[in-house]
Design an enzyme around this catalytic site. Structure first.
Site, PDB file in Angstrom:
ATOM      1  N   GLY A   1       0.833  -1.212   0.000  1.00 56.50           N
ATOM      2  CA  GLY A   1       0.000   0.000   0.000  1.00 56.50           C
ATOM      3  C   GLY A   1       0.860   1.251   0.000  1.00 56.50           C
ATOM      4  O   GLY A   1       1.907   1.272   0.630  1.00 56.50           O
TER       5      GLY A   1
ATOM      6  N   ALA B   1      15.701  10.538   0.039  1.00 59.48           N
ATOM      7  CA  ALA B   1      16.787  10.407   1.023  1.00 59.48           C
ATOM      8  C   ALA B   1      17.721   9.257   0.649  1.00 59.48           C
ATOM      9  O   ALA B   1      18.953   9.405   0.712  1.00 59.48           O
ATOM     10  CB  ALA B   1      16.199  10.192   2.416  1.00 59.48           C
TER      11      ALA B   1
ATOM     12  N   ARG C   1       1.381  -4.947  -5.811  1.00 56.35           N
ATOM     13  CA  ARG C   1       1.534  -6.212  -5.103  1.00 56.35           C
ATOM     14  C   ARG C   1       1.968  -7.247  -6.146  1.00 56.35           C
ATOM     15  O   ARG C   1       1.640  -7.119  -7.323  1.00 56.35           O
ATOM     16  CB  ARG C   1       0.224  -6.591  -4.416  1.00 56.35           C
ATOM     17  CG  ARG C   1      -0.150  -5.534  -3.365  1.00 56.35           C
ATOM     18  CD  ARG C   1      -1.144  -5.994  -2.336  1.00 56.35           C
ATOM     19  NE  ARG C   1      -1.062  -5.153  -1.156  1.00 56.35           N
ATOM     20  CZ  ARG C   1      -1.725  -4.006  -0.976  1.00 56.35           C
ATOM     21  NH1 ARG C   1      -2.517  -3.543  -1.916  1.00 56.35           N
ATOM     22  NH2 ARG C   1      -1.583  -3.320   0.143  1.00 56.35           N
TER      23      ARG C   1
ATOM     24  N   SER D   1       5.918  -6.669   2.438  1.00 51.59           N
ATOM     25  CA  SER D   1       7.096  -6.293   1.644  1.00 51.59           C
ATOM     26  C   SER D   1       8.387  -6.720   2.344  1.00 51.59           C
ATOM     27  O   SER D   1       9.352  -7.114   1.686  1.00 51.59           O
ATOM     28  CB  SER D   1       7.114  -4.779   1.419  1.00 51.59           C
ATOM     29  OG  SER D   1       5.914  -4.375   0.798  1.00 51.59           O
TER      30      SER D   1
ATOM     31  N   MET E   1      -9.337   4.291   8.124  1.00 51.77           N
ATOM     32  CA  MET E   1      -8.558   3.124   7.697  1.00 51.77           C
ATOM     33  C   MET E   1      -7.943   2.377   8.874  1.00 51.77           C
ATOM     34  O   MET E   1      -7.742   2.953   9.946  1.00 51.77           O
ATOM     35  CB  MET E   1      -7.513   3.538   6.685  1.00 51.77           C
ATOM     36  CG  MET E   1      -8.129   3.648   5.312  1.00 51.77           C
ATOM     37  SD  MET E   1      -6.929   3.565   4.006  1.00 51.77           S
ATOM     38  CE  MET E   1      -7.995   3.159   2.631  1.00 51.77           C
ATOM     39  N   GLY E   2      -7.608   1.133   8.652  1.00 52.28           N
ATOM     40  CA  GLY E   2      -7.030   0.284   9.697  1.00 52.28           C
ATOM     41  C   GLY E   2      -7.734  -1.050   9.706  1.00 52.28           C
ATOM     42  O   GLY E   2      -8.678  -1.267  10.461  1.00 52.28           O
TER      43      GLY E   2
ATOM     44  N   GLU F   1     -11.720   0.506  10.138  1.00 50.14           N
ATOM     45  CA  GLU F   1     -12.174  -0.329   9.027  1.00 50.14           C
ATOM     46  C   GLU F   1     -12.275  -1.823   9.403  1.00 50.14           C
ATOM     47  O   GLU F   1     -13.205  -2.524   8.992  1.00 50.14           O
ATOM     48  CB  GLU F   1     -11.114  -0.140   7.937  1.00 50.14           C
ATOM     49  CG  GLU F   1     -11.325  -0.736   6.624  1.00 50.14           C
ATOM     50  CD  GLU F   1     -10.050  -0.568   5.776  1.00 50.14           C
ATOM     51  OE1 GLU F   1      -9.039  -0.008   6.255  1.00 50.14           O
ATOM     52  OE2 GLU F   1     -10.089  -1.031   4.635  1.00 50.14           O
TER      53      GLU F   1
ATOM     54  N   ARG G   1     -25.649   8.987  10.714  1.00 56.28           N
ATOM     55  CA  ARG G   1     -25.192   8.743   9.339  1.00 56.28           C
ATOM     56  C   ARG G   1     -23.770   8.193   9.348  1.00 56.28           C
ATOM     57  O   ARG G   1     -22.962   8.583  10.194  1.00 56.28           O
ATOM     58  CB  ARG G   1     -25.161  10.054   8.540  1.00 56.28           C
ATOM     59  CG  ARG G   1     -26.438  10.844   8.575  1.00 56.28           C
ATOM     60  CD  ARG G   1     -27.356  10.444   7.413  1.00 56.28           C
ATOM     61  NE  ARG G   1     -28.633  11.117   7.568  1.00 56.28           N
ATOM     62  CZ  ARG G   1     -29.010  12.142   6.802  1.00 56.28           C
ATOM     63  NH1 ARG G   1     -28.205  12.606   5.876  1.00 56.28           N
ATOM     64  NH2 ARG G   1     -30.193  12.690   6.982  1.00 56.28           N
TER      65      ARG G   1
ATOM     66  N   HIS H   1      -9.961   5.902   0.713  1.00 57.18           N
ATOM     67  CA  HIS H   1      -8.611   6.093   0.195  1.00 57.18           C
ATOM     68  C   HIS H   1      -8.095   7.522   0.259  1.00 57.18           C
ATOM     69  O   HIS H   1      -6.900   7.742   0.058  1.00 57.18           O
ATOM     70  CB  HIS H   1      -8.518   5.573  -1.239  1.00 57.18           C
ATOM     71  CG  HIS H   1      -8.343   4.096  -1.275  1.00 57.18           C
ATOM     72  ND1 HIS H   1      -9.424   3.241  -1.234  1.00 57.18           N
ATOM     73  CD2 HIS H   1      -7.236   3.330  -1.289  1.00 57.18           C
ATOM     74  CE1 HIS H   1      -8.968   2.003  -1.248  1.00 57.18           C
ATOM     75  NE2 HIS H   1      -7.659   2.026  -1.274  1.00 57.18           N
TER      76      HIS H   1
HETATM   77  P1  ADP Z   1       2.528  -4.481   2.713  1.00 50.39           P
HETATM   78  O1  ADP Z   1       3.979  -4.511   2.363  1.00 50.39           O
HETATM   79  O2  ADP Z   1       1.958  -3.093   2.679  1.00 50.39           O
HETATM   80  O3  ADP Z   1       2.237  -5.250   3.979  1.00 50.39           O
HETATM   81  P2  ADP Z   1       1.484  -6.721   1.156  1.00 50.39           P
HETATM   82  O4  ADP Z   1       1.233  -7.588   2.331  1.00 50.39           O
HETATM   83  O5  ADP Z   1       0.450  -6.682   0.078  1.00 50.39           O
HETATM   84  O6  ADP Z   1       1.725  -5.195   1.534  1.00 50.39           O
HETATM   85  O7  ADP Z   1       2.877  -7.194   0.525  1.00 50.39           O
HETATM   86  C1  ADP Z   1       3.445  -6.509  -0.572  1.00 50.39           C
HETATM   87  C2  ADP Z   1       4.194  -7.485  -1.450  1.00 50.39           C
HETATM   88  O8  ADP Z   1       5.250  -8.101  -0.693  1.00 50.39           O
HETATM   89  C3  ADP Z   1       3.376  -8.663  -1.954  1.00 50.39           C
HETATM   90  O9  ADP Z   1       2.628  -8.355  -3.099  1.00 50.39           O
HETATM   91  C4  ADP Z   1       4.475  -9.666  -2.279  1.00 50.39           C
HETATM   92  O10 ADP Z   1       5.106  -9.330  -3.489  1.00 50.39           O
HETATM   93  C5  ADP Z   1       5.449  -9.438  -1.142  1.00 50.39           C
HETATM   94  N1  ADP Z   1       5.174 -10.405  -0.063  1.00 50.39           N
HETATM   95  C6  ADP Z   1       4.173 -10.373   0.842  1.00 50.39           C
HETATM   96  N2  ADP Z   1       4.200 -11.436   1.665  1.00 50.39           N
HETATM   97  C7  ADP Z   1       5.255 -12.184   1.262  1.00 50.39           C
HETATM   98  C8  ADP Z   1       5.826 -13.432   1.699  1.00 50.39           C
HETATM   99  N3  ADP Z   1       5.309 -14.113   2.711  1.00 50.39           N
HETATM  100  N4  ADP Z   1       6.917 -13.888   1.038  1.00 50.39           N
HETATM  101  C9  ADP Z   1       7.439 -13.205   0.003  1.00 50.39           C
HETATM  102  N5  ADP Z   1       6.949 -12.039  -0.453  1.00 50.39           N
HETATM  103  C10 ADP Z   1       5.881 -11.527   0.151  1.00 50.39           C
END
Ligand code: ADP
Length: 324
Positions: free
Chosen positions: A15, A26, A76, A109, A174-175, A227, A248, A254
């Site tokens: 996200g 940076a 993602r 990530s 959000m959350g 959320e 309401r 977003h």
């Molecule tokens: P965030 O980083 O915001 O938590 P996501 O959970 O959607 O977002 O993860 C972002 C991306 O990181 C995923 O689309 C995938 O490419 C990678 N990722 C997530 N979980 C894993 C995992 N268990 N192993 C390897 N890569 C992962």
């Protein structure tokens, strides 16, 4: 790394969050100052697999510190869950001369970064960029402050109209798994109640509180719901039914992800980006940068992913006591 390092890669993943650009700036400026080339990888791990990248020079990151979103785009990438794709991404890094990678994103990530480090041997450093503040190893994540201030600005506007009509406004913020935005904006907006995913709520208690305050001429009511709490629609309906007050629901959605980052987000992003490059220069890998008690810290990624972050139930309790 030292003299062998040819390039440092930087990407944003998962996200988006306001302040990611300040972190990209940076990382780029700090790395170039230390003699590295910087490769900006677009659309997270997808861009790494597809070779969607371009070299970032100091002027490529001019005029972005104040901008929301991410100039590198984010995405993602499902394939990254499979080791063969992680190896492919590592091969791409070697091809591009990338020996160190800075990943700006959330805990998903960081799991990807840990795999890239373990399977592919690429030195990876994570920077927490998520509006939810749900990364365990750090008190603070990039984007959190801006998102809270955006939500608060919206709630203040709702309060004006809600007051004119003697209304109750239920506001969903959000959350999905975390109530950090909710509890802080509830406190800051003087909300009568706040529902978060971490703590159970009692709808009869909330309705009774609103009813009693109404009897003492309180004219407007804000109920903040994260959320991740089961159905803000149901909470709205129940309050209406139990109090008889026009209630309401407004889902902020977003809009909370966008906008120009606050001072706090820009400064934290800049400090974290700078530290990430320092760590790579020291030959470190598999670390996440964070902020603890006002100081920049770094912890092992695996450790960061297993830590627990206790929710601030005291803030929630205080918020409840002050609003009546
Ligand atoms: P965030 O980083 O915001 O938590 P996501 O959970 O959607 O977002 O993860 C972002 C991306 O990181 C995923 O689309 C995938 O490419 C990678 N990722 C997530 N979980 C894993 C995992 N268990 N192993 C390897 N890569 C992962």
């Amino acid at each position: 790394m030292g003299e062998q390092a040819k390039a440092i890669g930087v990407l944003t993943s998962g996200g988006d969050a306001p302040g990611m650009n300040a972190a990209v700036r940076a990382v780029t400026r700090a790395a170039i100052r230390k003699g590295f080339r910087v490769i900006g990888i677009q659309r997270g791990y997808n861009g790494l697999l597809n070779g969607e990248c371009k070299e970032l020079k100091p002027r490529n990151v001019s005029d972005i510190i104040q901008r929301g979103g991410t100039i590198l785009y984010t995405a993602r990438c499902k394939e990254f869950m499979q080791p063969e794709y992680v190896q492919k991404a590592a091969d791409k890094c070697h091809e591009l001369g990338i020996e160190g990678l800075v990943v700006i994103g959330g805990d998903g990530s960081f799991r990807g970064a840990a795999d890239l480090s373990r399977i592919g041997g690429i030195k990876c450093i994570g920077i927490p960029g998520t509006i939810d503040n749900d990364i365990q190893c750090t008190n603070y994540t990039i984007g959190y402050d801006t998102a809270m201030n955006t939500a608060l600005e919206m709630i203040d506007k709702l309060r004006d109209t809600s007051q004119s009509h003697d209304r109750c406004s239920v506001v969903e913020v959000m959350g999905r798994h975390a109530g950090w935005i909710a509890v802080n904006v509830a406190m800051a907006s003087g909300a009568i109640a706040c529902c978060t995913p971490e703590t159970p709520y009692d709808i009869n208690y909330i309705a009774e509180k609103i009813r009693k305050a109404h009897e003492t001429q309180k004219e407007h009511f804000i109920v903040v719901v994260a959320e991740g709490v089961d159905s803000s629609e149901k909470i709205t309906e129940d309050i209406k039914k139990l109090t008889g007050i026009d209630t309401r629901l407004t889902v902020l959605g977003h809009v909370q992800r966008g906008g120009s980052p606050t001072v706090r987000d820009r400064v934290a992003a800049s400090q974290m980006g700078y530290r990430a490059v320092e760590l790579l220069c020291d030959g470190q890998t598999n670390r996440v940068v964070g902020l603890k008690h006002g100081k920049i810290i770094d912890v092992d990624i695996q450790e960061a992913l297993t830590m627990k972050k206790p929710f601030d139930t005291e803030l929630l309790r205080m918020c409840d006591e002050l609003a009546y």
